[in-house]
Design a protein around this motif. Structure first.
Motif, PDB file in Angstrom:
ATOM      1  N   GLY A  23       0.822  -1.203   0.000  1.00 42.13           N
ATOM      2  CA  GLY A  23       0.000   0.000   0.000  1.00 42.13           C
ATOM      3  C   GLY A  23       0.858   1.255   0.000  1.00 42.13           C
ATOM      4  O   GLY A  23       2.086   1.195  -0.171  1.00 42.13           O
TER       5      GLY A  23
ATOM      6  N   ASP B  78       1.591   4.250   2.403  1.00 45.20           N
ATOM      7  CA  ASP B  78       1.536   4.970   3.677  1.00 45.20           C
ATOM      8  C   ASP B  78       2.632   6.030   3.674  1.00 45.20           C
ATOM      9  O   ASP B  78       3.817   5.699   3.751  1.00 45.20           O
ATOM     10  CB  ASP B  78       1.733   4.007   4.844  1.00 45.20           C
ATOM     11  CG  ASP B  78       1.516   4.664   6.204  1.00 45.20           C
ATOM     12  OD1 ASP B  78       1.651   5.905   6.290  1.00 45.20           O
ATOM     13  OD2 ASP B  78       1.219   3.947   7.175  1.00 45.20           O
TER      14      ASP B  78
ATOM     15  N   GLY C  54       4.796  -0.452  -2.556  1.00 48.39           N
ATOM     16  CA  GLY C  54       3.398  -0.071  -2.720  1.00 48.39           C
ATOM     17  C   GLY C  54       3.009   0.224  -4.146  1.00 48.39           C
ATOM     18  O   GLY C  54       2.180   1.088  -4.407  1.00 48.39           O
TER      19      GLY C  54
ATOM     20  N   MET D 204       1.493  -5.970   7.214  1.00 46.52           N
ATOM     21  CA  MET D 204       1.065  -4.825   6.412  1.00 46.52           C
ATOM     22  C   MET D 204       1.553  -4.887   4.972  1.00 46.52           C
ATOM     23  O   MET D 204       0.924  -4.297   4.086  1.00 46.52           O
ATOM     24  CB  MET D 204       1.522  -3.515   7.053  1.00 46.52           C
ATOM     25  CG  MET D 204       3.002  -3.327   7.151  1.00 46.52           C
ATOM     26  SD  MET D 204       3.394  -1.818   8.069  1.00 46.52           S
ATOM     27  CE  MET D 204       5.191  -1.872   8.076  1.00 46.52           C
ATOM     28  N   ASP D 205       2.646  -5.607   4.688  1.00 47.70           N
ATOM     29  CA  ASP D 205       3.102  -5.696   3.305  1.00 47.70           C
ATOM     30  C   ASP D 205       2.336  -6.757   2.521  1.00 47.70           C
ATOM     31  O   ASP D 205       2.672  -7.036   1.360  1.00 47.70           O
ATOM     32  CB  ASP D 205       4.612  -5.957   3.237  1.00 47.70           C
ATOM     33  CG  ASP D 205       5.054  -7.171   4.028  1.00 47.70           C
ATOM     34  OD1 ASP D 205       4.440  -7.457   5.066  1.00 47.70           O
ATOM     35  OD2 ASP D 205       6.031  -7.835   3.618  1.00 47.70           O
TER      36      ASP D 205
ATOM     37  N   GLY E  71      -1.767  -4.169   2.862  1.00 49.66           N
ATOM     38  CA  GLY E  71      -1.803  -2.709   2.722  1.00 49.66           C
ATOM     39  C   GLY E  71      -2.378  -2.211   1.416  1.00 49.66           C
ATOM     40  O   GLY E  71      -2.980  -1.130   1.369  1.00 49.66           O
TER      41      GLY E  71
ATOM     42  N   THR F  74      -2.167  -1.516  11.155  1.00 52.30           N
ATOM     43  CA  THR F  74      -2.627  -1.890   9.817  1.00 52.30           C
ATOM     44  C   THR F  74      -3.540  -3.100   9.865  1.00 52.30           C
ATOM     45  O   THR F  74      -4.586  -3.138   9.191  1.00 52.30           O
ATOM     46  CB  THR F  74      -1.426  -2.168   8.899  1.00 52.30           C
ATOM     47  OG1 THR F  74      -0.588  -1.005   8.842  1.00 52.30           O
ATOM     48  CG2 THR F  74      -1.886  -2.517   7.493  1.00 52.30           C
TER      49      THR F  74
END
Length: 318
Positions: free
Chosen positions: A105, A107, A116, A142-143, A146, A194
């Motif tokens: 994602g 961030d 991301g 989160m990876d 995300g 997250t």
């Protein structure tokens, strides 16, 4: 196995048949970011979400620093930090288009401009978010989730989207234990936040399973645990061909040193045990391996090398 990547001057349509023939790139895309292959009748595409710079200690916090430094030197890698690949997979089986993991994602607080990239690279590959019928999450770091939290993405997804994740993974993130990890400062808080946000935003789309679940014909997700309690791998099988997406069970260093503990593993000893078991299985049945943090496109085989293993990258097929 018929892998298809061909140059074309025509616009691609939103399906993997034509995507597999296209290598159109924007001027700022100076590296390959997608690789297509066939597993029997199933279309598979590995897509790069970019790279994530992390301290080299993250590779093996239980290893002798001198031994770890020697391995990095042997691999022509810098001693202090290097780029971890971020790979996701898109699979089409029958009428289903399945996204396996969703990348980091965007961030702005993380200051990771080369990571991301998933949403724009899906678009560049001609894959419409609205065509995705299922998402499979290997785990909820989160990876891996995300990309679903990028502004505007949820609105572009199908309202009947199914997100498959192990029940143990969802339960773990209700009160996650970071007592056995070895992460840079700030990462535990970011991972907690997250995962909580993801569970809140996508609660209605979650389809949990206990140990194993067939997502589509020939596409099976299986919980392994180790890296996280609900960590899972995905096997794609059709017509005698097989490929396993191993998520975060396998890292580059894990072939020569499968007992080295990665800093993001919540149960390092169990992660090492599961990693060795999986690598032995893949070496015995000679199926293809893809993993999140192996260098793109991370397609290859596993061979036994004494008491450890050897990574054999597949030859690129154009």
């Amino acid at each position: 196995m018929d892998r298809m990547i061909r140059n074309t001057q025509q616009e691609t349509t939103m399906n993997l048949d034509t995507v597999a023939r296209s290598v159109r790139s924007k001027p700022d895309e100076l590296v390959p970011s997608r690789y297509a292959l066939k597993i029997g009748d199933i279309d598979v595409m590995v897509i790069s979400d970019g790279v994530l710079p992390l301290p080299s200690k993250m590779l093996a916090h239980n290893a002798d620093p001198a031994v770890r430094a020697a391995w990095l030197d042997d691999m022509f890698l810098p001693p202090d930090a290097f780029d971890w690949a971020l790979n996701v997979v898109v699979v089409r089986s029958g009428a289903q288009t399945i996204l396996i993991d969703a990348g980091l994602g965007l961030d702005p607080d993380l200051h990771l401009p080369r990571a991301g990239q998933l949403v724009k690279r899906l678009e560049a590959a001609g894959i419409d978010l609205a065509s995705v019928t299922d998402v499979v999450l290997t785990h909820m770091h989160m990876d891996h989730v995300g990309g679903l939290l990028v502004e505007g993405v949820k609105d572009r997804l199908r309202p009947d989207l199914r997100i498959h994740v192990a029940a143990a993974e969802v339960k773990f993130w209700e009160a996650p234990d970071f007592s056995r990890v070895s992460m840079p400062p700030g990462f535990p808080d970011a991972l907690r936040a997250t995962a909580k946000r993801f569970a809140n935003e996508y609660h209605n789309q979650l389809r949990t399973f206990e140990d194993e679940h067939e997502v589509a014909p020939g596409v099976v997700v299986r919980r392994t645990g180790g890296h996280t309690p609900g960590h899972s791998v995905v096997r794609v099988a059709s017509g005698g061909d097989r490929l396993t997406f191993a998520g975060d069970l396998v890292f580059t260093v894990g072939f020569e040193h499968p007992d080295w503990h990665n800093g993001f593993e919540h149960d390092p000893e169990e992660a090492a045990r599961v990693r060795i078991e999986l690598l032995r299985e893949l070496a015995a049945n000679r199926e293809l391996l893809v993993a999140t943090h192996m260098p793109f496109p991370s397609v290859g085989h596993v061979a036994v090398a004494g008491d450890a293993f050897r990574w054999v990258p597949a030859f690129w097929d154009y």
